[in-house]
Design an enzyme around this catalytic site. Structure first.
Site, PDB file in Angstrom:
ATOM      1  N   ASP A  11     -28.597  71.378  -9.189  1.00  0.00           N
ATOM      2  CA  ASP A  11     -29.941  71.609  -9.691  1.00  0.00           C
ATOM      3  C   ASP A  11     -30.086  73.109  -9.961  1.00  0.00           C
ATOM      4  OD1 ASP A  11     -32.826  71.255 -10.075  1.00  0.00           O
ATOM      5  OD2 ASP A  11     -33.005  72.199  -8.099  1.00  0.00           O
ATOM      6  N   MET A  12     -31.036  73.470 -10.810  1.00  0.00           N
ATOM      7  CA  MET A  12     -31.183  74.888 -11.154  1.00  0.00           C
ATOM      8  C   MET A  12     -32.346  75.559 -10.421  1.00  0.00           C
ATOM      9  SD  MET A  12     -30.130  74.862 -15.205  1.00  0.00           S
ATOM     10  CE  MET A  12     -30.601  76.592 -15.365  1.00  0.00           C
ATOM     11  N   THR A  45     -30.276  69.368 -14.231  1.00  0.00           N
ATOM     12  CA  THR A  45     -31.572  70.035 -14.210  1.00  0.00           C
ATOM     13  C   THR A  45     -32.660  69.247 -14.923  1.00  0.00           C
ATOM     14  OG1 THR A  45     -32.709  72.092 -14.851  1.00  0.00           O
ATOM     15  CG2 THR A  45     -30.944  71.349 -16.299  1.00  0.00           C
TER      16      THR A  45
END
Length: 255
Positions: A11-12, A45
């Site tokens: 995930d970002m 993301t």
């Protein structure tokens, strides 16, 4: 050294990126070490492709990407593999709900991000990927969630405690990671999935190793296999050091 885990799905926001929206030099260094050891690093993301791409380029990644919470899976940067569009009728209904209660909202089309202050509600002529709401009124957000659940056909998550993110039913990061696994010829048991919010939950639950950041929402921490440092304390570097290289060394030592 062959790592037990072959894919690191990141995930970002709140995970790879610190609160200043940057990838720290320490995290960059450890991601490069993982890539050099043959680990595939995949950005996973809720962001649109154009917003995620600069970070993939910064890291020199040519691997698959998952964007818009899984509505898009990329074989490589700029090479789309699969795209899942949202029914415009559902988008119209979600727009109407937002207007009825004056809730801040946004929507991702293929071409742009439309928001409360720049969109007239016309859904025609566009292809839709995701819809979102933001309100710090817990009661209002819960009421909205119940209405969305009644609509059906929706995958409802969040990327912060104050928002709701909506994709087509069955579209999420876990489904996207499964498709990436097929592209790479690996199994979900060989995946490390890392995140901090409910849009990471399915991936964390289904990966070989599910990792919650130290700043993750409570539910995410409860469901994860392990919890690491926060996004401001190089939690991703910790993941790579402890659970990719340590596991790889252990597997070599056991032969």
């Amino acid at each position: 050294m062959i790592a037990k885990y072959r894919l690191l799905a990141l995930d970002m926001d709140g995970t790879l990126l610190n609160d200043e929206q940057i990838i720290t030099p320490t995290t960059v260094e450890w991601i490069q070490k993982a890539v050099n050891a043959g680990v595939h690093v995949c950005l996973s993301t809720g962001r649109a492709f154009v917003s995620a791409l600069p970070y993939a380029e910064q890291l020199g990644l040519e691997t698959p990407m998952i964007t818009v919470n899984g509505s898009e899976v990329w074989r490589a940067p700029h090479e789309i593999y699969r795209r899942s569009l949202m029914d415009p009728k559902l988008v119209q209904e979600m727009y109407d709900l937002a207007k009825a209660d004056d809730i801040w909202f946004w929507a991702y089309s293929l071409d742009e991000v439309l928001k409360q202050d720049n969109w007239d509600g016309d859904v025609t002529g566009r292809e839709w990927l995701k819809f979102g709401y933001h309100t710090e009124d817990d009661e209002l957000r819960h009421k909205l969630l119940l209405r969305l659940q009644d609509m059906g056909g929706l995958e409802i998550t969040n990327s912060s405690p104050h928002n709701l993110e909506i994709n087509p039913l069955g579209v999420n990061k876990a489904a996207g990671i499964k498709e990436v696994c097929k592209l790479l010829g690996i199994e979900m048991s060989q995946v490390v999935a890392v995140g901090d919010s409910l849009n990471d939950l399915a991936a964390i639950q289904q990966a070989g190793l599910g990792v919650a950041m130290g700043n993750a929402q409570k539910t995410v921490k409860q469901e994860a296999d392990v919890v690491v440092a926060t996004n401001n304390q190089d939690g991703i570097a910790e993941v790579i050091q402890k659970y990719i290289f340590t596991e790889a060394a252990a597997s070599v030592g056991s032969k």
